[in-house]
Design a protein around this motif. Structure first.
Motif, mmCIF file in Angstrom:
data_model
loop_
_atom_site.group_PDB
_atom_site.id
_atom_site.type_symbol
_atom_site.label_atom_id
_atom_site.label_comp_id
_atom_site.label_asym_id
_atom_site.label_seq_id
_atom_site.Cartn_x
_atom_site.Cartn_y
_atom_site.Cartn_z
ATOM 1 N N HIS A 134 0.838 -1.198 0.000
ATOM 2 C CA HIS A 134 0.000 0.000 0.000
ATOM 3 C C HIS A 134 0.874 1.249 0.000
ATOM 4 O O HIS A 134 2.101 1.157 0.039
ATOM 5 N N HIS A 136 1.224 3.937 2.110
ATOM 6 C CA HIS A 136 1.581 4.738 3.291
ATOM 7 C C HIS A 136 3.079 5.066 3.303
ATOM 8 O O HIS A 136 3.883 4.339 2.713
ATOM 9 N N HIS A 139 5.945 2.592 3.819
ATOM 10 C CA HIS A 139 6.020 1.505 2.829
ATOM 11 C C HIS A 139 6.467 2.006 1.458
ATOM 12 O O HIS A 139 6.974 1.226 0.653
ATOM 13 N N HIS A 219 -7.422 -0.895 5.596
ATOM 14 C CA HIS A 219 -6.310 -0.092 6.118
ATOM 15 C C HIS A 219 -6.030 1.052 5.148
ATOM 16 O O HIS A 219 -5.803 2.196 5.565
ATOM 17 N N ASP A 240 -0.213 -4.377 6.201
ATOM 18 C CA ASP A 240 -0.705 -3.697 7.413
ATOM 19 C C ASP A 240 -2.145 -4.051 7.769
ATOM 20 O O ASP A 240 -2.781 -3.288 8.490
HETATM 21 ZN ZN LIG Z 1 -0.047 1.412 6.578
#
Ligand SMILES: [Zn+2]
Length: 308
Positions: A134, A136, A139, A219, A240
């Motif tokens: 993902h 974020h 990451h 998430h 996550d």
């Molecule tokens: Zn995350």
């Protein structure tokens, strides 16, 4: 399948005598290695994040907090550390990284990936593929180096289509929660230079041979996890959808960063059931001590059983 754990020390200071060794310059990585068939899987550390307990445990109702934290041996005061475990998969000619860590701009305690790879004798140039769970910061932001150049110039980049569309939509910075607007701006800045070369995929797709994407939304809107190999000979890269041992004990409780808490809770419960039933070994990005272990049923809930 074999799981082993070793501690790697790096730095020229190792050449000095122990007495002369300045401890502050000595860094070590606990690397957990799992061998399955022709695959070698390493949990590689990008460092850790630091949170206040109020941020880390904000989703726990106040009257349950003390009991739950004590039961799971988690700190109720001081600094809460959240590990950052990247999955490195080596198979044949391929060297595949799942996520790229935080890079230099997110938190001073994170962005250590290059040093950790170095300890394994690997440089970013060696990486053939990057597969994202993902978008974020912890990451994705490691995609660019200190000079805003791509850190993995030789790697093919793979991201779920919905996740890619979300973070490259100019409207996202307006629609995302206010405390995450920097996440949106930061993702856009990192994805824009490579947008044309990103290879997108859907849940259920085989992203690379033996690696199947599993849609795990909540998430983030297009969050993905990955089944690598088989439950008996492989690993499940969870990303996550569960980030702490609290999520195992109470799948209904998410984290402060869940985009859609209700959907995240449903995904978490469904996936923990599946992983326990199928007997997968998992690698959790934020789980303790390298993040490799299994999901065990525990009454109505679950627990994380660490391996390695
Ligand atoms: Zn995350």
């Amino acid at each position: 399948m074999l799981v082993s754990r070793r501690f790697i020390l790096t730095g020229s200071s190792l050449l000095l005598s122990a007495a002369a060794l300045p401890l502050t310059t000595r860094r070590g990585w606990a690397i957990t290695t799992l061998t399955a068939g022709d695959m070698q899987i390493d949990s590689v550390s990008d460092g850790h994040l630091e949170f206040t307990p109020d941020f880390a445990f904000g989703a726990i109702p106040a009257d349950e907090r003390d009991e739950l934290l004590a039961r799971l041996d988690l700190p109720s005061q001081g600094v809460v550390e959240s590990p950052l475990n990247l999955t490195l998969l080596r198979q044949g000619d391929r060297m595949i990284l799942f996520d790229v860590g935080s890079g230099p701009d997110f938190m001073p305690t994170a962005g250590k990936l290059v040093e950790a790879l170095e300890a394994l004798g690997i440089t970013p140039d060696d990486v053939t593929d990057v597969i994202f769970t993902h978008g974020h910061p912890d990451h994705l932001w490691g995609l660019l180096d200190d000079f805003d150049e791509p850190l993995f110039p030789g790697a093919a980049l793979h991201m779920g289509r919905e996740e890619f569309d979300y973070w490259t939509d100019p409207a996202t910075v307006e629609t995302i929660r206010e405390d995450q607007q920097s996440f949106a701006a930061g993702a856009m800045r990192r994805l824009t230079p490579v947008a044309d070369s990103i290879r997108t995929f859907e849940g259920g797709d085989e992203v690379l041979p033996g690696i199947t994407a599993v849609a795990t939304p909540g998430h983030t809107p297009g969050h993905m996890s990955f089944a690598v190999g088989t439950p008996g000979q492989g690993i499940f890269v969870i990303g996550d959808f569960v980030t702490t041992t609290i999520g195992f004990a109470r799948p209904d409780l998410g984290t402060s960063t869940d985009h859609d808490p209700e959907q995240a809770a449903t995904t978490r419960a469904d996936m923990l059931h599946r992983l326990a039933d199928e007997g997968w070994t998992i690698l959790g990005y934020h789980l303790p001590n390298g993040g490799i272990g299994r999901v065990q049923a525990d009454g109505e809930a679950f627990r994380f059983h660490q391996e390695g």
